[in-house]
Write a protein that holds these residues in place. Structure first.
Motif, PDB file in Angstrom:
ATOM      1  N   LYS A   5       0.824  -1.195   0.000  1.00 16.72           N
ATOM      2  CA  LYS A   5       0.000   0.000   0.000  1.00 16.72           C
ATOM      3  C   LYS A   5       0.861   1.249   0.000  1.00 16.72           C
ATOM      4  CE  LYS A   5      -3.755   2.233   2.523  1.00 16.72           C
ATOM      5  NZ  LYS A   5      -4.612   2.145   3.717  1.00 16.72           N
ATOM      6  N   ASN A   6       0.492   2.185  -0.853  1.00 17.21           N
ATOM      7  CA  ASN A   6       1.152   3.491  -0.891  1.00 17.21           C
ATOM      8  C   ASN A   6       0.642   4.292   0.299  1.00 17.21           C
ATOM      9  OD1 ASN A   6       2.070   6.033  -1.388  1.00 17.21           O
ATOM     10  ND2 ASN A   6       1.585   5.990  -3.574  1.00 17.21           N
ATOM     11  N   THR A   7       1.485   4.457   1.357  1.00 17.68           N
ATOM     12  CA  THR A   7       0.973   4.945   2.623  1.00 17.68           C
ATOM     13  C   THR A   7       1.203   6.406   2.910  1.00 17.68           C
ATOM     14  OG1 THR A   7       3.019   4.301   3.696  1.00 17.68           O
ATOM     15  CG2 THR A   7       1.245   2.686   3.676  1.00 17.68           C
ATOM     16  N   LYS A  82       2.863   0.535  -8.457  1.00 16.90           N
ATOM     17  CA  LYS A  82       2.525  -0.654  -7.670  1.00 16.90           C
ATOM     18  C   LYS A  82       3.793  -1.454  -7.427  1.00 16.90           C
ATOM     19  CE  LYS A  82      -2.109  -0.899  -9.718  1.00 16.90           C
ATOM     20  NZ  LYS A  82      -3.059  -1.729 -10.498  1.00 16.90           N
ATOM     21  N   ASP A 172       7.551   8.534  -6.284  1.00 17.90           N
ATOM     22  CA  ASP A 172       6.526   7.875  -5.478  1.00 17.90           C
ATOM     23  C   ASP A 172       7.192   7.311  -4.222  1.00 17.90           C
ATOM     24  OD1 ASP A 172       3.789   6.219  -5.331  1.00 17.90           O
ATOM     25  OD2 ASP A 172       5.457   4.852  -4.883  1.00 17.90           O
ATOM     26  N   GLN A 174       6.667   4.744  -0.870  1.00 20.66           N
ATOM     27  CA  GLN A 174       5.872   3.723  -0.216  1.00 20.66           C
ATOM     28  C   GLN A 174       6.644   3.167   0.972  1.00 20.66           C
ATOM     29  OE1 GLN A 174       3.857   0.906  -2.739  1.00 20.66           O
ATOM     30  NE2 GLN A 174       3.888   2.291  -4.503  1.00 20.66           N
ATOM     31  N   LYS A 175       5.896   2.677   1.945  1.00 27.09           N
ATOM     32  CA  LYS A 175       6.499   2.101   3.143  1.00 27.09           C
ATOM     33  C   LYS A 175       6.321   0.585   3.143  1.00 27.09           C
ATOM     34  CE  LYS A 175       5.771   4.072   7.162  1.00 27.09           C
ATOM     35  NZ  LYS A 175       5.115   4.494   8.438  1.00 27.09           N
TER      36      LYS A 175
END
Length: 316
Positions: A5-7, A82, A172, A174-175
């Motif tokens: 998930k892109n948090t 993604k 982008d 993300q975690k």
């Protein structure tokens, strides 16, 4: 495989970069801009390497001199990043395969090379004590893959730096969570302006002077065995004399900077830091075919309002 998930950050976080575009003929990074007006005021044009610099058709980037390109904002809004992993659960000390797809919502889109690579992946631990800069390779299905071994358990941030064909570059974030023994952070975030790596001593000469609301010089000296290195001692690494990444401690603001050399400093750049606070910085340079990574910690103070440099009425 498991989608991550892109948090934290949205898809279109602008990357701040400096580069020797068009050989950076004007090394003070103040290339003149063509301010000729054109008939379509609603069309936005941006620098391919510095998307924060915008203007009209025919204008040139005030930082690197490249001609601004049309930005399709609707197309950019449809792009998603993604990331999936194999295995699905990431474990510290074990190799993990990362698969990255930059899509228009349906299928992978084409990317352009930026600094000799179509994708740069910057990985850091959440406390900013660990850093790596790697380059996923394009696959036949349009995705990009690379392997990484995370050193310990905990949270890590993955910054994907890319440029879709015909659009401005983007980053982008993300975690991901890595299972395994968590090492207690020893980061104290005190200013660190001198780094020693592989027998080299690298000094950020003006690191105590950083402020927001104005352009900042990044002035480096590099020594080995007491001798200062000159521009000719450094090899080009990914099309630049060095690569610099800055990440904010609190909000994880991201700057990717590509320095040049000038008569005073073998590694030199300018950047614009928007938020005050503590930043971690990693500077990478190559000598004798070997890449070296030096780390720094800087404190950026709030600068006086109204000191921003205005290169052109078209810049925003």
């Amino acid at each position: 495989m498991k989608n991550i998930k892109n948090t934290l950050l949205g898809l279109t976080v602008a990357v701040t970069t400096l580069t020797a575009c068009n050989k950076a003929a004007n090394k003070d990074n103040n290339a003149e801009m063509n301010t000729e007006q054109h008939a379509n005021p609603d069309q936005i044009y941006a620098c391919p390497m510095h998307p924060e610099v915008t203007g009209a058709k025919g204008d040139k980037c005030s930082k690197c001199g490249m001609e601004l390109q049309a930005v399709n904002k609707e197309a950019a809004a449809e792009i998603a990043v993604k990331i999936s992993t194999t295995p699905a659960v990431i474990e510290a000390g074990k190799s993990t395969n990362l698969t990255i797809a930059v899509t228009d919502g349906l299928k992978p889109i084409s990317l352009e090379e930026a600094h000799e690579m179509k994708m740069h992946l910057l990985l850091v631990s959440e406390d900013l004590s660990w850093f790596n800069h790697i380059h996923p390779q394009e696959q036949k299905d349009g995705t990009y893959t690379v392997s990484e071994t995370f050193p310990s358990g905990g949270n890590y941030l993955l910054f994907t730096d890319y440029k879709p064909v015909g659009l401005a570059g983007a980053v982008d974030m993300q975690k991901v969570e890595v299972k395994g023994t968590t090492v207690t952070s020893k980061m104290d975030y005190k200013p660190k302006l001198v780094a020693e790596v592989d027998g080299y001593k690298m000094t950020l000469l003006n690191g105590a002077d950083f402020k927001t609301n104005s352009s900042q010089d990044l002035q480096f000296s590099v020594e080995k065995n007491g001798k200062k290195l000159q521009e000719s001692d450094f090899e080009n690494y990914l099309g630049a004399k060095a690569h610099i990444v800055m990440i904010g401690k609190e909000d994880k603001d991201f700057l990717h900077i590509h320095p040049i050399s000038d008569k005073r400093f073998p590694i030199y750049a300018q950047t614009h830091i928007k938020k005050a606070g503590v930043y971690r910085m990693w500077a990478q340079f190559q000598v004798g075919g070997k890449l070296h990574t030096a780390d720094f910690t800087v404190n950026v103070e709030e600068g006086a309002k109204g000191t921003e440099e205005n290169h052109s009425g078209h810049q925003h």
